[in-house]
Design a protein around this motif. Structure first.
Motif, PDB file in Angstrom:
ATOM      1  N   LEU A 124       0.795  -1.306  -0.042  1.00  0.00           N
ATOM      2  CA  LEU A 124      -0.094   0.072   0.167  1.00  0.00           C
ATOM      3  C   LEU A 124       0.884   1.199  -0.061  1.00  0.00           C
ATOM      4  O   LEU A 124       0.432   2.456  -0.506  1.00  0.00           O
ATOM      5  CB  LEU A 124      -0.870  -0.064   1.070  1.00  0.00           C
ATOM      6  CG  LEU A 124      -2.219  -1.093   1.010  1.00  0.00           C
ATOM      7  CD1 LEU A 124      -2.786  -1.113   2.372  1.00  0.00           C
ATOM      8  CD2 LEU A 124      -2.804  -0.823  -0.159  1.00  0.00           C
ATOM      9  N   ILE A 125       1.875   1.303   0.707  1.00  0.00           N
ATOM     10  CA  ILE A 125       2.944   2.378   0.876  1.00  0.00           C
ATOM     11  C   ILE A 125       3.214   2.639  -0.814  1.00  0.00           C
ATOM     12  O   ILE A 125       3.518   3.680  -1.232  1.00  0.00           O
ATOM     13  CB  ILE A 125       3.996   2.226   1.765  1.00  0.00           C
ATOM     14  CG1 ILE A 125       3.690   2.381   3.210  1.00  0.00           C
ATOM     15  CG2 ILE A 125       5.248   3.128   1.403  1.00  0.00           C
ATOM     16  CD1 ILE A 125       4.415   1.954   4.337  1.00  0.00           C
ATOM     17  N   LEU A 126       3.975   1.367  -1.448  1.00  0.00           N
ATOM     18  CA  LEU A 126       4.287   1.624  -2.813  1.00  0.00           C
ATOM     19  C   LEU A 126       3.331   2.098  -3.778  1.00  0.00           C
ATOM     20  O   LEU A 126       3.533   2.797  -4.614  1.00  0.00           O
ATOM     21  CB  LEU A 126       4.974   0.067  -3.173  1.00  0.00           C
ATOM     22  CG  LEU A 126       6.110  -0.216  -2.327  1.00  0.00           C
ATOM     23  CD1 LEU A 126       6.312  -1.690  -2.611  1.00  0.00           C
ATOM     24  CD2 LEU A 126       7.338   0.560  -3.153  1.00  0.00           C
ATOM     25  N   LYS A 127       2.102   1.663  -3.509  1.00  0.00           N
ATOM     26  CA  LYS A 127       1.032   2.051  -4.354  1.00  0.00           C
ATOM     27  C   LYS A 127       0.824   3.293  -4.330  1.00  0.00           C
ATOM     28  O   LYS A 127       0.534   4.376  -5.111  1.00  0.00           O
ATOM     29  CB  LYS A 127      -0.370   1.431  -4.174  1.00  0.00           C
ATOM     30  CG  LYS A 127      -1.432   1.447  -5.043  1.00  0.00           C
ATOM     31  CD  LYS A 127      -1.060   1.067  -6.377  1.00  0.00           C
ATOM     32  CE  LYS A 127      -2.051   1.194  -7.343  1.00  0.00           C
ATOM     33  NZ  LYS A 127      -1.668   0.798  -8.902  1.00  0.00           N
ATOM     34  N   THR A 136       2.643  -6.115  -8.215  1.00  0.00           N
ATOM     35  CA  THR A 136       2.099  -7.497  -8.152  1.00  0.00           C
ATOM     36  C   THR A 136       2.407  -7.875  -6.507  1.00  0.00           C
ATOM     37  O   THR A 136       3.641  -7.874  -6.156  1.00  0.00           O
ATOM     38  CB  THR A 136       2.482  -8.144  -9.358  1.00  0.00           C
ATOM     39  OG1 THR A 136       2.488  -7.808 -10.532  1.00  0.00           O
ATOM     40  CG2 THR A 136       2.098  -9.668  -9.317  1.00  0.00           C
ATOM     41  N   VAL A 137       1.560  -8.757  -6.143  1.00  0.00           N
ATOM     42  CA  VAL A 137       2.078  -9.653  -5.127  1.00  0.00           C
ATOM     43  C   VAL A 137       1.589 -11.257  -5.525  1.00  0.00           C
ATOM     44  O   VAL A 137       0.781 -11.487  -6.007  1.00  0.00           O
ATOM     45  CB  VAL A 137       1.024  -9.495  -3.845  1.00  0.00           C
ATOM     46  CG1 VAL A 137       1.188 -10.282  -2.874  1.00  0.00           C
ATOM     47  CG2 VAL A 137       1.430  -8.043  -3.399  1.00  0.00           C
ATOM     48  N   ASP A 138       2.868 -11.980  -5.407  1.00  0.00           N
ATOM     49  CA  ASP A 138       2.541 -13.571  -5.519  1.00  0.00           C
ATOM     50  C   ASP A 138       1.926 -14.144  -4.497  1.00  0.00           C
ATOM     51  O   ASP A 138       2.883 -14.435  -3.589  1.00  0.00           O
ATOM     52  CB  ASP A 138       3.828 -13.987  -6.127  1.00  0.00           C
ATOM     53  CG  ASP A 138       3.848 -15.550  -6.510  1.00  0.00           C
ATOM     54  OD1 ASP A 138       2.974 -16.169  -6.334  1.00  0.00           O
ATOM     55  OD2 ASP A 138       4.816 -15.907  -7.254  1.00  0.00           O
ATOM     56  N   ALA A 139       1.007 -14.566  -4.344  1.00  0.00           N
ATOM     57  CA  ALA A 139       0.262 -15.083  -3.233  1.00  0.00           C
ATOM     58  C   ALA A 139       0.789 -16.324  -2.924  1.00  0.00           C
ATOM     59  O   ALA A 139       0.798 -16.852  -1.679  1.00  0.00           O
ATOM     60  CB  ALA A 139      -1.253 -15.223  -3.606  1.00  0.00           C
ATOM     61  N   ALA A 140       1.372 -17.159  -3.899  1.00  0.00           N
ATOM     62  CA  ALA A 140       1.927 -18.562  -3.748  1.00  0.00           C
ATOM     63  C   ALA A 140       3.306 -18.292  -2.753  1.00  0.00           C
ATOM     64  O   ALA A 140       3.789 -19.338  -2.200  1.00  0.00           O
ATOM     65  CB  ALA A 140       2.114 -19.265  -4.685  1.00  0.00           C
ATOM     66  N   THR A 156      -7.679  -7.147   0.128  1.00  0.00           N
ATOM     67  CA  THR A 156      -7.312  -5.722   0.500  1.00  0.00           C
ATOM     68  C   THR A 156      -6.585  -5.322  -0.798  1.00  0.00           C
ATOM     69  O   THR A 156      -6.987  -4.140  -1.146  1.00  0.00           O
ATOM     70  CB  THR A 156      -6.832  -5.568   1.943  1.00  0.00           C
ATOM     71  OG1 THR A 156      -7.751  -5.950   2.949  1.00  0.00           O
ATOM     72  CG2 THR A 156      -6.382  -4.060   1.940  1.00  0.00           C
ATOM     73  N   MET A 157      -5.574  -6.089  -0.900  1.00  0.00           N
ATOM     74  CA  MET A 157      -4.719  -5.576  -2.094  1.00  0.00           C
ATOM     75  C   MET A 157      -5.350  -5.453  -3.418  1.00  0.00           C
ATOM     76  O   MET A 157      -5.033  -4.558  -4.252  1.00  0.00           O
ATOM     77  CB  MET A 157      -3.277  -6.362  -1.970  1.00  0.00           C
ATOM     78  CG  MET A 157      -2.417  -6.060  -0.759  1.00  0.00           C
ATOM     79  SD  MET A 157      -0.929  -6.844  -0.583  1.00  0.00           S
ATOM     80  CE  MET A 157      -1.178  -8.718  -0.116  1.00  0.00           C
ATOM     81  N   LYS A 158      -6.089  -6.522  -3.720  1.00  0.00           N
ATOM     82  CA  LYS A 158      -6.677  -6.296  -4.990  1.00  0.00           C
ATOM     83  C   LYS A 158      -7.726  -5.191  -5.068  1.00  0.00           C
ATOM     84  O   LYS A 158      -7.760  -4.565  -5.878  1.00  0.00           O
ATOM     85  CB  LYS A 158      -7.590  -7.675  -5.093  1.00  0.00           C
ATOM     86  CG  LYS A 158      -7.006  -9.007  -5.249  1.00  0.00           C
ATOM     87  CD  LYS A 158      -7.775  -9.892  -5.626  1.00  0.00           C
ATOM     88  CE  LYS A 158      -7.028 -11.320  -5.538  1.00  0.00           C
ATOM     89  NZ  LYS A 158      -8.104 -12.391  -5.640  1.00  0.00           N
ATOM     90  N   MET A 159      -8.204  -4.873  -3.955  1.00  0.00           N
ATOM     91  CA  MET A 159      -9.267  -3.792  -3.860  1.00  0.00           C
ATOM     92  C   MET A 159      -8.536  -2.273  -3.913  1.00  0.00           C
ATOM     93  O   MET A 159      -8.985  -1.587  -4.571  1.00  0.00           O
ATOM     94  CB  MET A 159     -10.029  -3.600  -2.480  1.00  0.00           C
ATOM     95  CG  MET A 159     -10.792  -4.806  -2.411  1.00  0.00           C
ATOM     96  SD  MET A 159     -12.105  -4.943  -3.474  1.00  0.00           S
ATOM     97  CE  MET A 159     -13.355  -3.549  -3.416  1.00  0.00           C
ATOM     98  N   GLN A 161      -6.202  -1.949  -6.195  1.00  0.00           N
ATOM     99  CA  GLN A 161      -5.329  -2.131  -7.508  1.00  0.00           C
ATOM    100  C   GLN A 161      -4.112  -2.646  -7.421  1.00  0.00           C
ATOM    101  O   GLN A 161      -3.342  -2.332  -8.493  1.00  0.00           O
ATOM    102  CB  GLN A 161      -5.543  -0.883  -8.051  1.00  0.00           C
ATOM    103  CG  GLN A 161      -6.922  -0.446  -8.262  1.00  0.00           C
ATOM    104  CD  GLN A 161      -7.177   0.942  -8.978  1.00  0.00           C
ATOM    105  OE1 GLN A 161      -6.357   1.548  -9.462  1.00  0.00           O
ATOM    106  NE2 GLN A 161      -8.559   1.508  -8.966  1.00  0.00           N
ATOM    107  N   ILE A 162      -3.691  -3.623  -6.633  1.00  0.00           N
ATOM    108  CA  ILE A 162      -2.547  -4.309  -6.766  1.00  0.00           C
ATOM    109  C   ILE A 162      -2.791  -5.724  -7.289  1.00  0.00           C
ATOM    110  O   ILE A 162      -3.702  -6.382  -6.924  1.00  0.00           O
ATOM    111  CB  ILE A 162      -1.820  -4.443  -5.200  1.00  0.00           C
ATOM    112  CG1 ILE A 162      -1.483  -3.096  -4.743  1.00  0.00           C
ATOM    113  CG2 ILE A 162      -0.782  -5.367  -5.150  1.00  0.00           C
ATOM    114  CD1 ILE A 162      -1.421  -3.037  -3.243  1.00  0.00           C
TER     115      ILE A 162
END
Length: 172
Positions: A124-127, A136-140, A156-159, A161-162
């Motif tokens: 969120l800071i980066l966004k 992008t965050v790799d959930a795996a 939360t991150m998807k919401m 726009q990550i």
């Protein structure tokens, strides 16, 4: 420059004071993602949760009274097999690092621990600092305090726009 940020993959979060089975399970996937990043020429950053001996007397320590990631201890070190030559280590005193804007990035990917605390904080800071940069965050390659809080953080991150991917084959 494309970068990979490996968040807090430290012994205390993997197998130490705050370790979880989920954290231990992602270590091989994170190691592979770091190796992929090297092959792609990405710049690799490792963040380290960093506390002093007075941790229990801090606001965080009063809410989470478990000594962890004390600078210089084995628990503070990056988990075995993950650190690579040329990587930059960032010692952060709290959940998110607020000085990312001192750098320039074209694309950012985050992996690591804990999805629901430090990964989401940094994402969120980066966004906020780089609203036009794909993040992008790799959930795996992430794990939360619990599987439920991991999923909540991904939502939360998807919401916000990550982009959240669920396997390394979809990684940029």
């Amino acid at each position: 420059m494309n970068i990979l940020i490996v968040v807090d993959m430290q012994n205390d979060f993997v197998s130490g004071a705050l370790g979880t089975p989920e954290a231990r399970r992602i270590v091989p996937a994170v190691a592979e993602r770091v190796a992929t990043g090297i092959r792609r020429g990405e710049r690799i950053f490792f963040t380290r949760d960093t506390h002093g001996e007075d941790y229990l007397d801090t606001p965080e320590g009063r809410k989470l009274p478990v000594k962890h990631c004390i600078r210089g201890t084995d628990g503070w070190q990056i988990a075995d097999g993950l650190m690579v030559s040329g990587a930059v280590c960032i010692d952060k005193p709290t959940f998110g690092w607020t000085h990312w804007n001192e750098r320039h990035f074209d694309e950012i990917e985050l992996v690591g621990l804990c999805t629901d605390i430090c990964v989401v904080s940094n994402a969120l800071i980066l966004k906020a600092q780089f609203p036009e940069v794909p993040i992008t965050v790799d959930a795996a390659c992430c794990a939360g305090v619990t599987p439920e809080s991991h999923q909540a953080a991904l939502t939360t991150m998807k919401m916000c726009q990550i982009d959240v991917i669920h396997d390394q084959t979809n990684a940029r």
